[in-house]
Design a protein around this motif. Structure first.
Motif, PDB file in Angstrom:
ATOM      1  N   UNK A 184       0.837  -1.200   0.000  1.00 55.93           N
ATOM      2  CA  UNK A 184       0.000   0.000   0.000  1.00 55.93           C
ATOM      3  C   UNK A 184       0.873   1.252   0.000  1.00 55.93           C
ATOM      4  N   UNK A 185       2.004   1.234   0.699  1.00 54.90           N
ATOM      5  CA  UNK A 185       2.914   2.385   0.701  1.00 54.90           C
ATOM      6  C   UNK A 185       3.388   2.692  -0.715  1.00 54.90           C
ATOM      7  N   UNK A 186       3.638   1.652  -1.500  1.00 57.14           N
ATOM      8  CA  UNK A 186       4.101   1.838  -2.885  1.00 57.14           C
ATOM      9  C   UNK A 186       3.050   2.565  -3.730  1.00 57.14           C
ATOM     10  N   UNK A 187       1.787   2.486  -3.345  1.00 55.24           N
ATOM     11  CA  UNK A 187       0.711   3.138  -4.101  1.00 55.24           C
ATOM     12  C   UNK A 187       0.475   4.586  -3.671  1.00 55.24           C
ATOM     13  N   UNK A 188       1.168   5.017  -2.625  1.00 55.37           N
ATOM     14  CA  UNK A 188       1.054   6.405  -2.197  1.00 55.37           C
ATOM     15  C   UNK A 188       1.736   7.330  -3.199  1.00 55.37           C
ATOM     16  N   UNK A 189       1.212   8.521  -3.326  1.00 51.95           N
ATOM     17  CA  UNK A 189       1.816   9.564  -4.155  1.00 51.95           C
ATOM     18  C   UNK A 189       3.202   9.876  -3.589  1.00 51.95           C
ATOM     19  N   UNK A 190       4.169  10.268  -4.420  1.00 52.52           N
ATOM     20  CA  UNK A 190       5.506  10.607  -3.900  1.00 52.52           C
ATOM     21  C   UNK A 190       5.487  11.649  -2.775  1.00 52.52           C
ATOM     22  N   UNK A 191       4.567  12.592  -2.813  1.00 46.41           N
ATOM     23  CA  UNK A 191       4.483  13.581  -1.725  1.00 46.41           C
ATOM     24  C   UNK A 191       4.067  12.918  -0.412  1.00 46.41           C
ATOM     25  N   UNK A 192       3.258  11.885  -0.495  1.00 47.23           N
ATOM     26  CA  UNK A 192       2.882  11.134   0.707  1.00 47.23           C
ATOM     27  C   UNK A 192       4.066  10.288   1.184  1.00 47.23           C
ATOM     28  N   UNK A 193       4.785   9.700   0.250  1.00 44.96           N
ATOM     29  CA  UNK A 193       5.947   8.900   0.616  1.00 44.96           C
ATOM     30  C   UNK A 193       7.017   9.760   1.286  1.00 44.96           C
ATOM     31  N   UNK A 194       7.063  11.052   0.916  1.00 45.70           N
ATOM     32  CA  UNK A 194       7.991  11.968   1.587  1.00 45.70           C
ATOM     33  C   UNK A 194       7.588  12.205   3.042  1.00 45.70           C
ATOM     34  N   UNK A 195       6.310  12.110   3.335  1.00 44.59           N
ATOM     35  CA  UNK A 195       5.809  12.331   4.707  1.00 44.59           C
ATOM     36  C   UNK A 195       6.108  11.146   5.622  1.00 44.59           C
ATOM     37  N   UNK A 196       6.150   9.943   5.043  1.00 42.73           N
ATOM     38  CA  UNK A 196       6.339   8.717   5.826  1.00 42.73           C
ATOM     39  C   UNK A 196       7.405   7.857   5.161  1.00 42.73           C
ATOM     40  N   UNK A 197       8.399   7.456   5.909  1.00 44.28           N
ATOM     41  CA  UNK A 197       9.301   6.447   5.355  1.00 44.28           C
ATOM     42  C   UNK A 197       8.499   5.151   5.278  1.00 44.28           C
ATOM     43  N   UNK A 198       8.949   4.251   4.464  1.00 45.09           N
ATOM     44  CA  UNK A 198       8.229   2.991   4.298  1.00 45.09           C
ATOM     45  C   UNK A 198       8.139   2.232   5.621  1.00 45.09           C
ATOM     46  N   UNK A 199       9.241   2.158   6.351  1.00 40.53           N
ATOM     47  CA  UNK A 199       9.228   1.389   7.600  1.00 40.53           C
ATOM     48  C   UNK A 199       8.340   2.043   8.653  1.00 40.53           C
ATOM     49  N   UNK A 200       8.386   3.374   8.780  1.00 43.39           N
ATOM     50  CA  UNK A 200       7.532   4.013   9.791  1.00 43.39           C
ATOM     51  C   UNK A 200       6.059   3.909   9.401  1.00 43.39           C
ATOM     52  N   UNK A 201       5.761   3.994   8.109  1.00 47.21           N
ATOM     53  CA  UNK A 201       4.378   3.834   7.658  1.00 47.21           C
ATOM     54  C   UNK A 201       3.860   2.451   8.041  1.00 47.21           C
ATOM     55  N   UNK A 202       4.662   1.427   7.756  1.00 47.31           N
ATOM     56  CA  UNK A 202       4.243   0.057   8.039  1.00 47.31           C
ATOM     57  C   UNK A 202       4.030  -0.138   9.544  1.00 47.31           C
ATOM     58  N   UNK A 203       4.923   0.386  10.357  1.00 46.44           N
ATOM     59  CA  UNK A 203       4.797   0.242  11.812  1.00 46.44           C
ATOM     60  C   UNK A 203       3.578   1.003  12.333  1.00 46.44           C
ATOM     61  N   UNK A 204       3.375   2.229  11.838  1.00 47.51           N
ATOM     62  CA  UNK A 204       2.229   3.038  12.280  1.00 47.51           C
ATOM     63  C   UNK A 204       0.907   2.379  11.936  1.00 47.51           C
ATOM     64  N   UNK A 205       0.804   1.836  10.743  1.00 51.90           N
ATOM     65  CA  UNK A 205      -0.464   1.232  10.318  1.00 51.90           C
ATOM     66  C   UNK A 205      -0.786   0.003  11.177  1.00 51.90           C
ATOM     67  N   UNK A 206       0.201  -0.833  11.406  1.00 48.94           N
ATOM     68  CA  UNK A 206      -0.013  -2.014  12.246  1.00 48.94           C
ATOM     69  C   UNK A 206      -0.389  -1.570  13.657  1.00 48.94           C
ATOM     70  N   UNK A 207       0.361  -0.622  14.197  1.00 46.35           N
ATOM     71  CA  UNK A 207       0.135  -0.146  15.565  1.00 46.35           C
ATOM     72  C   UNK A 207      -1.267   0.455  15.711  1.00 46.35           C
ATOM     73  N   UNK A 208      -1.642   1.317  14.787  1.00 45.98           N
ATOM     74  CA  UNK A 208      -2.926   2.012  14.891  1.00 45.98           C
ATOM     75  C   UNK A 208      -4.100   1.071  14.696  1.00 45.98           C
ATOM     76  N   UNK A 209      -4.120   0.350  13.594  1.00 41.92           N
ATOM     77  CA  UNK A 209      -5.308  -0.417  13.259  1.00 41.92           C
ATOM     78  C   UNK A 209      -5.397  -1.750  13.975  1.00 41.92           C
ATOM     79  N   UNK A 210      -4.289  -2.405  14.174  1.00 41.12           N
ATOM     80  CA  UNK A 210      -4.355  -3.722  14.804  1.00 41.12           C
ATOM     81  C   UNK A 210      -4.210  -3.621  16.327  1.00 41.12           C
ATOM     82  N   UNK A 211      -3.237  -2.846  16.790  1.00 39.61           N
ATOM     83  CA  UNK A 211      -3.011  -2.762  18.228  1.00 39.61           C
ATOM     84  C   UNK A 211      -4.052  -1.880  18.924  1.00 39.61           C
ATOM     85  N   UNK A 212      -4.285  -0.677  18.433  1.00 42.92           N
ATOM     86  CA  UNK A 212      -5.230   0.234  19.095  1.00 42.92           C
ATOM     87  C   UNK A 212      -6.685  -0.187  18.891  1.00 42.92           C
TER      88      UNK A 212
END
Length: 149
Positions: free
Chosen positions: A52-80
């Motif tokens: 899903x990160x690969x499908x983000x616009x380059x401006x979005x990819x600039x906001x989130x590194x791939x690893x932090x995006x992956x960690x945030x998504x797992x943390x937010x949606x699965x853990x919280x």
């Protein structure tokens, strides 16, 4: 004496068939936007956040590194939320000509798609609505979110 058939009798139906085939095979921009949103949220449904990160616009990819995006998504949606997955529905794409991701951004043309995700989690059933924007620019296609105040 036999009368020859006009070549137009064959040419006109052939042209109509070719044009019809092109409309069927080449999706409209609206359909392309819808397909990209579906692909993005299907990857997120499967917790395939790298895809899903690969499908983000380059401006979005600039906001989130791939690893932090992956960690945030797992943390937010699965853990919280305590939800392993969700179902989602989308609105029809709506074209916006001068959209900006932030107040400082240059305006671009996008399609807005409203995505409603439905969860069954440890805190019960709930829905999450996200306004999703799709740029189809050949140079910078991808998924965007709104960060304006």
């Amino acid at each position: 004496m036999r009368r020859q058939k006009s070549p137009l009798i064959l040419i006109i139906p052939s042209i109509i068939a070719i044009i019809s085939l092109l409309f069927i095979l080449i999706p409209s921009e609206s359909k392309q936007a819808s397909n990209l949103v579906d692909e993005f949220y299907q990857a997120e449904q499967k917790a395939d956040f790298a895809s899903s990160w690969e499908l983000l616009h380059p401006k979005m990819q600039d906001r989130f590194s791939k690893s932090s995006y992956m960690q945030d998504r797992v943390h937010t949606f699965m853990n919280h939320f305590g939800a392993d997955t969700y179902t989602f529905s989308t609105s029809r794409p709506n074209k916006i000509k001068n959209w900006k991701m932030t107040e400082e951004s240059e305006p671009i043309e996008v399609y807005e798609v409203i995505v409603t995700k439905s969860y069954n989690g440890k805190y019960g059933r709930f829905q999450f609505v996200q306004y999703t924007y799709v740029s189809l620019d050949n140079e910078e296609p991808g998924i965007l979110w709104d960060y304006k105040e």
